[in-house]
Design a protein around this motif. Structure first.
Motif, PDB file in Angstrom:
ATOM      1  N   PRO B   6      -1.824  -3.662  -7.743  1.00 55.93           N
ATOM      2  CA  PRO B   6      -2.551  -2.687  -6.755  1.00 55.93           C
ATOM      3  C   PRO B   6      -1.904  -1.407  -7.181  1.00 55.93           C
ATOM      4  N   VAL B   7      -2.778  -0.565  -7.552  1.00 51.10           N
ATOM      5  CA  VAL B   7      -2.207   0.922  -7.976  1.00 51.10           C
ATOM      6  C   VAL B   7      -2.928   2.067  -7.156  1.00 51.10           C
ATOM      7  N   LYS B   8      -2.208   2.736  -6.341  1.00 52.72           N
ATOM      8  CA  LYS B   8      -2.637   3.781  -5.561  1.00 52.72           C
ATOM      9  C   LYS B   8      -2.892   5.162  -6.332  1.00 52.72           C
ATOM     10  N   ASN B  36       0.758   6.288  -8.343  1.00 49.23           N
ATOM     11  CA  ASN B  36       2.154   6.275  -7.764  1.00 49.23           C
ATOM     12  C   ASN B  36       3.114   5.620  -8.708  1.00 49.23           C
ATOM     13  N   ASP B  39       3.892   1.999  -8.752  1.00 49.61           N
ATOM     14  CA  ASP B  39       2.999   1.262  -9.306  1.00 49.61           C
ATOM     15  C   ASP B  39       2.798   1.335 -10.684  1.00 49.61           C
ATOM     16  N   VAL B  61      -6.096  -2.873  -9.383  1.00 44.80           N
ATOM     17  CA  VAL B  61      -6.963  -2.737  -8.250  1.00 44.80           C
ATOM     18  C   VAL B  61      -6.628  -1.558  -7.651  1.00 44.80           C
ATOM     19  N   SER B  62      -7.537  -0.570  -7.341  1.00 43.93           N
ATOM     20  CA  SER B  62      -7.183   0.500  -6.473  1.00 43.93           C
ATOM     21  C   SER B  62      -8.225   0.658  -5.308  1.00 43.93           C
ATOM     22  N   THR B  92      -6.643   5.077   3.573  1.00 41.09           N
ATOM     23  CA  THR B  92      -6.207   3.938   3.333  1.00 41.09           C
ATOM     24  C   THR B  92      -5.114   3.687   3.866  1.00 41.09           C
ATOM     25  N   PRO B  94      -1.967   0.847   5.271  1.00 37.71           N
ATOM     26  CA  PRO B  94      -1.392  -0.408   4.698  1.00 37.71           C
ATOM     27  C   PRO B  94      -2.105  -1.552   5.106  1.00 37.71           C
ATOM     28  N   LEU B 115       3.235  -5.128  -6.527  1.00 33.93           N
ATOM     29  CA  LEU B 115       2.954  -3.922  -5.802  1.00 33.93           C
ATOM     30  C   LEU B 115       4.200  -2.981  -6.114  1.00 33.93           C
ATOM     31  N   GLY B 116       3.898  -1.681  -5.739  1.00 33.42           N
ATOM     32  CA  GLY B 116       5.104  -0.851  -5.737  1.00 33.42           C
ATOM     33  C   GLY B 116       5.694  -0.847  -4.331  1.00 33.42           C
ATOM     34  N   LYS B 117       6.999  -0.587  -4.197  1.00 30.89           N
ATOM     35  CA  LYS B 117       7.670  -0.741  -3.034  1.00 30.89           C
ATOM     36  C   LYS B 117       7.096   0.020  -2.251  1.00 30.89           C
ATOM     37  N   GLN B 118       6.615   1.309  -2.372  1.00 31.78           N
ATOM     38  CA  GLN B 118       6.262   2.246  -1.577  1.00 31.78           C
ATOM     39  C   GLN B 118       5.197   3.380  -2.178  1.00 31.78           C
ATOM     40  N   ALA B 119       4.570   3.686  -1.604  1.00 32.93           N
ATOM     41  CA  ALA B 119       3.603   4.954  -2.028  1.00 32.93           C
ATOM     42  C   ALA B 119       4.217   6.081  -1.583  1.00 32.93           C
ATOM     43  N   ASP B 123       4.717   7.199   2.248  1.00 28.58           N
ATOM     44  CA  ASP B 123       5.990   6.533   2.499  1.00 28.58           C
ATOM     45  C   ASP B 123       6.114   5.496   3.331  1.00 28.58           C
ATOM     46  N   CYS B 124       5.135   4.789   3.320  1.00 29.39           N
ATOM     47  CA  CYS B 124       4.959   3.467   4.310  1.00 29.39           C
ATOM     48  C   CYS B 124       6.038   2.339   3.867  1.00 29.39           C
TER      49      CYS B 124
END
Ligand SMILES: Cc1cc2nc3c(=O)[nH]c(=O)nc-3n(C[C@H](O)[C@H](O)[C@H](O)COP(=O)(O)OP(=O)(O)OC[C@H]3O[C@@H](n4cnc5c(N)ncnc54)[C@H](O)[C@@H]3O)c2cc1C
Ligand SMILES: Nc1ncnc2c1ncn2[C@@H]1O[C@H](COP(=O)(O)O)[C@@H](O)[C@H]1O
Lengths: 313, 249
Positions: B6-8, B36, B39, B61-62, B92, B94, B115-119, B123-124
């Protein structure tokens, strides 16, 4: 409704971050239960029972919880959560690992890193590396929240005498196993708890040169931190990183050495009471947040500073 | 094995963030947007697994507005095989993203989701953990090393005290931390090739997911600004200030 706080601990001792989470809980209500999930954690539960403001300690002592694997601990918390209005934990690596998993299983949102409690359902939290503070309101029946420890003054570790209730363990998930841990050993205070922090950046040039900062830190009784650049370059271990995606610190005194002051770094330290920057570039952005800036070559200034402080002792 | 990443699409990490005058949000008009950064690391890890012969296909996926296509193209240029855009104008959060991703995982059947650890906008630091929960999969968060084995993956995690290694049964969810790898820049030929790679567009409804936010942002504001202090002439002056003015040593 009562508030459930998940204790952060290593089976031997209660971690101080738990006291900040309890303090946040006290802003929400007064019936605060502390969950200690671990193995051989009786001593932790006893310490937890003494924390001022805690009305009950729940101890789940079982091999399944020894390493705090979220696959095992989340179902335990979910089973308890139905009886609570709030589930809180400190925003430590454990809290961040566990609470979103708990929230999703409860089909509720999770609120990360709160800075303040505005009311039982409304909180402030930092976004965009702390450049923006959002006020968010939750409509969910259970609020699952992680707490930025630097934003809440710790509840006293002594003064309470809560009863300890023992919980039955659930079976381990079998989907994850702990292999090993490599903890950074240090005689210095823990980074997030230290009154003084000395941090180094890319300007340090090597891990070897961090000895200069360690000497300064030891003179001051300080912890040593670092920028991402210093960690990425392998000068120091990952757990030294201060910033948006590293540790958040707010000591009485933060000394940034050879750090430019990128927003991602500032996000982790700009709430320090007094900031000192030592940098040879007088245009470095770190000077925009520093109370005292010294434009100098760190290789000259740091040993001088250590010597000057040593003189006074 | 298939890998889903997943990429944001977020405001670029170099942009100076400005709060809208009415306090309803952050200025995003004419602001540089990028993938991100975490990501990028997740995509890179998937591409390396594929190059090592351990992954067969990489699906990116975004979840977001139409412009998130660009983010997917970037991931395709780095080496992902195809993209899915779950198009929505809604903010969006989490939990909603995790539900969308679960629906896609059910459909695509990946063995690993990275996934990335954090957007870096919200910053969630939640989505990976939530997805793992919804799927009933194990999670290896804040990964600095990912080693797939026979039916398992061994993940080294960056934790507060140092490093921790866990072994997870596959299928599993991993979230990438900064030290996992250094993402590549897409080469021009790969950017050209990426233009021909497929991107499917679906609506959250079609996946049976309600993406309505659970949290309402009442307002956003800038934090109190810290004032720049003074420059001191030398070390002696610094020590004097710290002792006699700030009184912190
Ligand atoms: C997704 C993401 C997350 C990030 N998270 C973090 C984070 O959590 N924490 C973090 O710190 N960064 C983080 N960063 C990185 C951040 O953007 C910066 O790249 C980083 O903070 C720079 O580190 P630095 O200041 O040590 O290095 P530089 O920016 O290279 O600065 C080095 C400084 O040292 C000075 N210097 C050099 N030699 C000397 C000398 N002899 N004497 C005195 N001064 C000297 C230079 O003038 C310069 O100002 C993140 C970035 C991204 C994209
Ligand atoms: N809208 C989105 N679309 C795709 N991936 C997302 C989205 N939001 C979050 N993610 C993924 O979840 C990770 C963590 O995000 P967060 O929980 O918001 O900090 C990101 O690094 C992405 O990998």
């Amino acid at each position: 409704m009562a508030i459930l706080v998940i204790a952060d601990h290593d089976n031997a001792a209660l971690k101080p971050a738990t006291l900040n989470a309890v303090a946040a809980a006290q802003k929400i209500g007064s019936d605060i239960h502390l969950l200690v999930a671990g193995q051989g954690a009786q001593g932790v539960a006893e310490a937890a029972a003494k924390v001022a403001g805690v009305s009950k300690v729940l101890l789940a002592d079982d091999a399944a919880y020894k390493h705090h694997l979220p696959e095992n601990v989340a179902p335990l918390v979910v089973g308890l959560a139905k009886g609570y209005g709030h589930v809180l934990a400190a925003a430590t690596s454990e809290g961040k690992n566990l609470l979103p998993r708990v929230a999703a299983l409860l089909d509720v949102a999770q609120i990360s890193d709160i800075l303040s409690v505005e009311s039982a359902d409304t909180f402030t939290r930092p976004i965009y590396a702390g450049n923006v503070i959002a006020t968010v309101q939750s409509a969910d029946p259970i609020k699952v929240v992680t707490v930025r420890t630097t934003a809440f003054e710790a509840a006293p570790a002594e003064g309470g005498s809560a009863p300890v209730e023992t919980l039955a363990a659930s079976a381990p998930s079998g989907k994850s196993t702990f292999v090993s841990q490599e903890l950074t050993k240090s005689e210095r205070p823990e980074l997030t708890q230290a009154k003084i922090v000395v941090s180094g950046g890319r300007g340090m040039q090597s891990g070897e040169n961090f000895k200069l900062l360690e000497a300064l830190a030891d003179t001051l009784g300080a912890a040593v931190g670092a920028s991402r650049a210093a960690v990425d370059a392998g000068f120091v271990p990952n757990d030294y990183q201060v910033g948006q995606t590293g540790k958040i610190v707010a000591p009485e005194l933060y000394i940034a050495v050879g750090i430019s002051g990128a927003i991602q770094h500032l996000a982790g330290m700009k709430d320090s009471k007094v900031i000192v920057a030592i940098n040879k570039d007088e245009e470095a952005p770190i000077f925009q947040v520093a109370d005292y800036g010294l434009v100098a070559d760190l290789f000259k200034a740091v040993p001088e500073l250590t010597a000057e402080l040593d003189k006074g002792r | 094995m298939k890998v889903l990443v997943p990429v944001k699409r977020v405001v670029d990490y170099n942009v100076k963030i400005r709060v809208k005058a009415d306090g309803t949000g952050v200025e995003t008009a004419n602001v540089k947007m990028s993938m991100n950064p975490f990501d990028e690391i997740a995509v890179e890890e998937a591409v390396r697994l594929k190059e090592a012969g351990k992954a067969s296909e990489i699906i990116v996926v975004s979840v977001g507005p139409a412009a998130s296509q660009e983010t997917l193209r970037t991931a395709l240029a780095m080496g992902a095989d195809r993209g899915v855009l779950v198009q929505t104008e809604a903010e969006t959060q989490p939990l909603a993203v995790a539900k969308v991703l679960k629906a896609l995982v059910d459909k695509e059947g990946p063995t690993l989701v990275i996934l990335g650890k954090q957007a870096i906008d919200d910053d969630c630091n939640q989505t990976g953990q939530m997805l793992a929960a919804l799927l009933g999969w194990p999670q290896g968060t804040f990964a600095s090393k990912v080693v797939p084995g026979e039916g398992t993956v061994t993940v080294t995690r960056e934790i507060d005290g140092g490093l921790e290694t866990v072994e997870l049964k596959l299928p599993a969810v991993v979230t990438a931390d900064l030290r996992l790898n250094e993402p590549r820049y897409a080469s021009l030929p790969n950017i050209m090739k990426a233009k021909k790679k497929p991107i499917d567009t679906v609506a959250p409804d079609a996946l049976g997911v309600d993406v309505a936010p659970r949290l309402t942002t009442l307002k956003v504001a800038e934090p109190p600004k810290r004032k720049a202090g003074v420059k001191v002439a030398d070390v002696a002056a610094l020590v004097d200030k710290l002792k006699n003015e700030a009184r912190v040593i």
